[in-house]
Design a protein around this motif. Structure first.
Motif, PDB file in Angstrom:
ATOM      1  N   SER A 312      38.485  35.842  36.015  1.00  0.00           N
ATOM      2  CA  SER A 312      39.908  35.589  36.250  1.00  0.00           C
ATOM      3  C   SER A 312      40.506  36.651  37.173  1.00  0.00           C
ATOM      4  O   SER A 312      39.969  37.751  37.337  1.00  0.00           O
ATOM      5  CB  SER A 312      40.673  35.588  34.923  1.00  0.00           C
ATOM      6  N   GLU A 313      41.653  36.278  37.786  1.00  0.00           N
ATOM      7  CA  GLU A 313      42.368  37.217  38.651  1.00  0.00           C
ATOM      8  C   GLU A 313      42.889  38.404  37.851  1.00  0.00           C
ATOM      9  O   GLU A 313      42.932  39.531  38.355  1.00  0.00           O
ATOM     10  CB  GLU A 313      43.517  36.494  39.341  1.00  0.00           C
ATOM     11  N   ASP A 314      43.301  38.158  36.598  1.00  0.00           N
ATOM     12  CA  ASP A 314      43.799  39.256  35.763  1.00  0.00           C
ATOM     13  C   ASP A 314      42.713  40.285  35.506  1.00  0.00           C
ATOM     14  O   ASP A 314      42.972  41.502  35.513  1.00  0.00           O
ATOM     15  CB  ASP A 314      44.328  38.708  34.431  1.00  0.00           C
ATOM     16  N   GLN A 315      41.483  39.829  35.257  1.00  0.00           N
ATOM     17  CA  GLN A 315      40.379  40.770  35.042  1.00  0.00           C
ATOM     18  C   GLN A 315      40.181  41.646  36.275  1.00  0.00           C
ATOM     19  O   GLN A 315      39.997  42.861  36.168  1.00  0.00           O
ATOM     20  CB  GLN A 315      39.100  40.006  34.708  1.00  0.00           C
ATOM     21  N   GLN A 316      40.197  41.015  37.444  1.00  0.00           N
ATOM     22  CA  GLN A 316      40.007  41.771  38.683  1.00  0.00           C
ATOM     23  C   GLN A 316      41.159  42.735  38.921  1.00  0.00           C
ATOM     24  O   GLN A 316      40.968  43.880  39.361  1.00  0.00           O
ATOM     25  CB  GLN A 316      39.876  40.805  39.862  1.00  0.00           C
ATOM     26  N   LYS A 317      42.372  42.277  38.621  1.00  0.00           N
ATOM     27  CA  LYS A 317      43.554  43.123  38.810  1.00  0.00           C
ATOM     28  C   LYS A 317      43.490  44.369  37.924  1.00  0.00           C
ATOM     29  O   LYS A 317      43.771  45.483  38.380  1.00  0.00           O
ATOM     30  CB  LYS A 317      44.821  42.313  38.487  1.00  0.00           C
ATOM     31  N   VAL A 318      43.084  44.172  36.666  1.00  0.00           N
ATOM     32  CA  VAL A 318      42.989  45.303  35.732  1.00  0.00           C
ATOM     33  C   VAL A 318      41.893  46.268  36.176  1.00  0.00           C
ATOM     34  O   VAL A 318      42.084  47.489  36.155  1.00  0.00           O
ATOM     35  CB  VAL A 318      42.721  44.795  34.298  1.00  0.00           C
ATOM     36  N   LEU A 319      40.746  45.733  36.578  1.00  0.00           N
ATOM     37  CA  LEU A 319      39.651  46.600  37.021  1.00  0.00           C
ATOM     38  C   LEU A 319      40.059  47.405  38.255  1.00  0.00           C
ATOM     39  O   LEU A 319      39.807  48.617  38.329  1.00  0.00           O
ATOM     40  CB  LEU A 319      38.413  45.762  37.324  1.00  0.00           C
ATOM     41  N   ASP A 320      40.700  46.754  39.225  1.00  0.00           N
ATOM     42  CA  ASP A 320      41.126  47.456  40.437  1.00  0.00           C
ATOM     43  C   ASP A 320      42.099  48.582  40.093  1.00  0.00           C
ATOM     44  O   ASP A 320      42.034  49.667  40.688  1.00  0.00           O
ATOM     45  CB  ASP A 320      41.788  46.476  41.409  1.00  0.00           C
ATOM     46  N   GLN A 355      49.173  51.133  27.687  1.00  0.00           N
ATOM     47  CA  GLN A 355      50.519  50.912  28.217  1.00  0.00           C
ATOM     48  C   GLN A 355      50.574  51.163  29.709  1.00  0.00           C
ATOM     49  O   GLN A 355      51.298  50.478  30.446  1.00  0.00           O
ATOM     50  CB  GLN A 355      51.537  51.800  27.488  1.00  0.00           C
ATOM     51  N   ASP A 356      49.794  52.168  30.198  1.00  0.00           N
ATOM     52  CA  ASP A 356      49.726  52.418  31.644  1.00  0.00           C
ATOM     53  C   ASP A 356      49.247  51.170  32.386  1.00  0.00           C
ATOM     54  O   ASP A 356      49.779  50.807  33.441  1.00  0.00           O
ATOM     55  CB  ASP A 356      48.752  53.567  31.945  1.00  0.00           C
ATOM     56  N   ILE A 357      48.223  50.510  31.810  1.00  0.00           N
ATOM     57  CA  ILE A 357      47.646  49.323  32.452  1.00  0.00           C
ATOM     58  C   ILE A 357      48.652  48.176  32.457  1.00  0.00           C
ATOM     59  O   ILE A 357      48.792  47.462  33.453  1.00  0.00           O
ATOM     60  CB  ILE A 357      46.351  48.905  31.730  1.00  0.00           C
ATOM     61  N   VAL A 358      49.369  48.010  31.336  1.00  0.00           N
ATOM     62  CA  VAL A 358      50.387  46.959  31.261  1.00  0.00           C
ATOM     63  C   VAL A 358      51.459  47.194  32.320  1.00  0.00           C
ATOM     64  O   VAL A 358      51.858  46.277  33.054  1.00  0.00           O
ATOM     65  CB  VAL A 358      51.024  46.915  29.859  1.00  0.00           C
ATOM     66  N   ASP A 359      51.936  48.444  32.420  1.00  0.00           N
ATOM     67  CA  ASP A 359      52.999  48.772  33.380  1.00  0.00           C
ATOM     68  C   ASP A 359      52.509  48.626  34.818  1.00  0.00           C
ATOM     69  O   ASP A 359      53.269  48.214  35.703  1.00  0.00           O
ATOM     70  CB  ASP A 359      53.488  50.208  33.144  1.00  0.00           C
ATOM     71  N   GLY A 362      51.151  44.402  34.967  1.00  0.00           N
ATOM     72  CA  GLY A 362      51.985  43.314  34.481  1.00  0.00           C
ATOM     73  C   GLY A 362      51.231  42.306  33.629  1.00  0.00           C
ATOM     74  O   GLY A 362      51.772  41.249  33.278  1.00  0.00           O
ATOM     75  N   VAL A 363      49.999  42.624  33.259  1.00  0.00           N
ATOM     76  CA  VAL A 363      49.193  41.720  32.446  1.00  0.00           C
ATOM     77  C   VAL A 363      49.625  41.820  30.990  1.00  0.00           C
ATOM     78  O   VAL A 363      49.954  42.912  30.500  1.00  0.00           O
ATOM     79  CB  VAL A 363      47.687  42.055  32.588  1.00  0.00           C
ATOM     80  N   ASN A 364      49.633  40.698  30.292  1.00  0.00           N
ATOM     81  CA  ASN A 364      50.045  40.655  28.893  1.00  0.00           C
ATOM     82  C   ASN A 364      49.224  41.627  28.046  1.00  0.00           C
ATOM     83  O   ASN A 364      47.995  41.664  28.131  1.00  0.00           O
ATOM     84  CB  ASN A 364      49.876  39.229  28.368  1.00  0.00           C
ATOM     85  N   LYS A 365      49.907  42.384  27.204  1.00  0.00           N
ATOM     86  CA  LYS A 365      49.256  43.429  26.416  1.00  0.00           C
ATOM     87  C   LYS A 365      48.251  42.860  25.427  1.00  0.00           C
ATOM     88  O   LYS A 365      47.147  43.408  25.257  1.00  0.00           O
ATOM     89  CB  LYS A 365      50.326  44.241  25.672  1.00  0.00           C
ATOM     90  N   ASN A 366      48.620  41.776  24.752  1.00  0.00           N
ATOM     91  CA  ASN A 366      47.704  41.180  23.774  1.00  0.00           C
ATOM     92  C   ASN A 366      46.439  40.649  24.448  1.00  0.00           C
ATOM     93  O   ASN A 366      45.337  40.762  23.909  1.00  0.00           O
ATOM     94  CB  ASN A 366      48.410  40.047  23.011  1.00  0.00           C
TER      95      ASN A 366
END
Length: 393
Positions: A312-320, A355-359, A362-366
């Motif tokens: 997913s794009e969210d996975q890539q966004k978090v990894l980047d 929390q740093d990753i969420v901020d 913008g990916v949902n914390k849960n």
């Protein structure tokens, strides 16, 4: 009327098909039924049966384990290394899922002798029977698929080694004979694609065969093509709507379809441009890969094993984000996270919190806690030094 009438043996009548029973219940019965009732067998039939049993040794072939281990066989040939070996492969996918485009990608790659799905392939002739798509549609697809020439800026010329047929007879009406003739005329053929199985399978009028036998016999005739010419034969079919952990169970029909083939390929779980491609068979280990579609050039490419590819794009966004904050410039992080000493190289490393990753993303914390971060850890892309402190590997 009501009496059973027949000829005695010395008249020869019943041997010449003159027997007729007048019982109402026997209407339609034949001379053969009469003979069978009296357990009669002609001398000719007995001789034929004896000849069959006397020649049984012609149907037997084998050797010892020691001799077999010392035999030399040619290396297995591949249309696409690791994915599509010689032999009969059943390729299943949902309608409009892109399986015909993927098959044409492979045919074009083989005919050009470059890459197919991003994998190097050996050049050879390819036969594509596009029996569900007209010539105009295939022409449009080819025009988009052909790679651009870096010097002229124009499309590469279409290869003469790619043979396209939009009409082909069914099995029993000349299908196999046509394939034999083609492969004799083009001995460098490496791949034959039949799109789809439904278009070449014969009508089934045998009510006494099991569904498994019927499905098995749809595939079995194509094995003689592979065995004689050592080519890869891909037969495209559909998959069921049901879900299953085993991709073989997804292929439409009974297990006779996959059982009659040497290997299988299933495209499933397509989401956007990505889809899973499961393969397996007698000469290939079962594995699931992820492929990605590029609509501007009508081309599928293999990204890698699904277990190692972000879905997913969210996975890539978090990894980047984690890489940029903890790996690319650890001495000047944009987020003032904690530091720790990496025992592998003695360097001070920066971590980021949940929390740093969420901020930062913008990916949902849960979703982060339950799916994305565990997935990235399982792939060996990130790790954590303590609860809620993450860094890139």
């Amino acid at each position: 009327k009501g009496e059973c009438v027949y000829f005695l043996p010395n008249t020869g009548g019943y041997l010449n098909g003159h027997f007729k029973c007048l019982h109402t219940s026997c209407t339609g019965r034949r001379n053969a039924d009469f003979l069978k009732a009296f357990e009669y067998e002609s001398e000719t039939k007995k001789k034929k049966e004896k000849a069959k049993t006397d020649d049984y040794h012609k149907l037997i072939d084998g050797t010892t384990a020691n001799f077999l281990l010392n035999m030399k066989f040619p290396e297995l040939k591949w249309a696409v290394k690791g994915l599509l070996p010689e032999g009969v492969t059943v390729f299943g996918g949902k309608p409009k899922s892109g399986k015909s485009v993927l098959a044409l990608n492979i045919c074009l790659g083989v005919a050009l002798g470059g890459k197919a799905l991003g994998i190097d392939v050996e050049q050879g002739d390819a036969l594509y029977l596009h029996l569900e798509d007209g010539q105009r549609r295939v022409k449009d697809r080819l025009e988009k698929m052909l790679p651009m020439d870096n010097f002229s800026g124009t499309r590469t010329e279409a290869p003469e080694a790619l043979h396209l047929y939009h009409r082909w007879p069914k099995v029993g009406d000349g299908c196999l004979r046509g394939l034999h003739d083609f492969l004799k005329d083009y001995p460098k053929t490496r791949l034959v694609v039949i799109d789809t199985l439904k278009k070449v399978q014969p009508d089934n009028n045998d009510r006494f065969k099991t569904l498994y036998d019927v499905d098995y016999e749809k595939i079995a005739p194509f094995r003689e093509i592979y065995e004689q010419y050592n080519v890869a034969v891909m037969i495209i079919t559909h998959i069921r709507k049901m879900k299953s952990d085993d991709p073989v169970d997804l292929i439409s029909g009974t297990l006779g379809v996959s059982g009659g083939a040497d290997s299988f390929m299933v495209m499933h779980e397509r989401k956007g441009r990505k889809a899973n491609l499961s393969v397996g068979g007698r000469d290939i280990d079962q594995e699931q890969y992820t492929v990605e579609y590029s609509p501007e050039i009508w081309t599928w490419n293999l990204l890698g094993k699904s277990s190692q590819v972000l879905q997913s794009e969210d996975q890539q966004k978090v990894l980047d984000f984690i890489i940029s904050e903890t790996l690319c410039s650890p001495s000047i992080p944009s987020i003032p996270g904690d530091t720790f000493e990496d025992t592998s190289d003695g360097e001070k490393r920066t971590t980021v919190t949940l929390q740093d990753i969420v901020d930062g993303t913008g990916v949902n914390k849960n979703n982060l806690k339950a799916k994305i971060l565990p997935k990235l850890q399982a792939l060996g892309l990130i790790d954590k030094v303590k609860r809620g402190q993450y860094y890139a590997l």
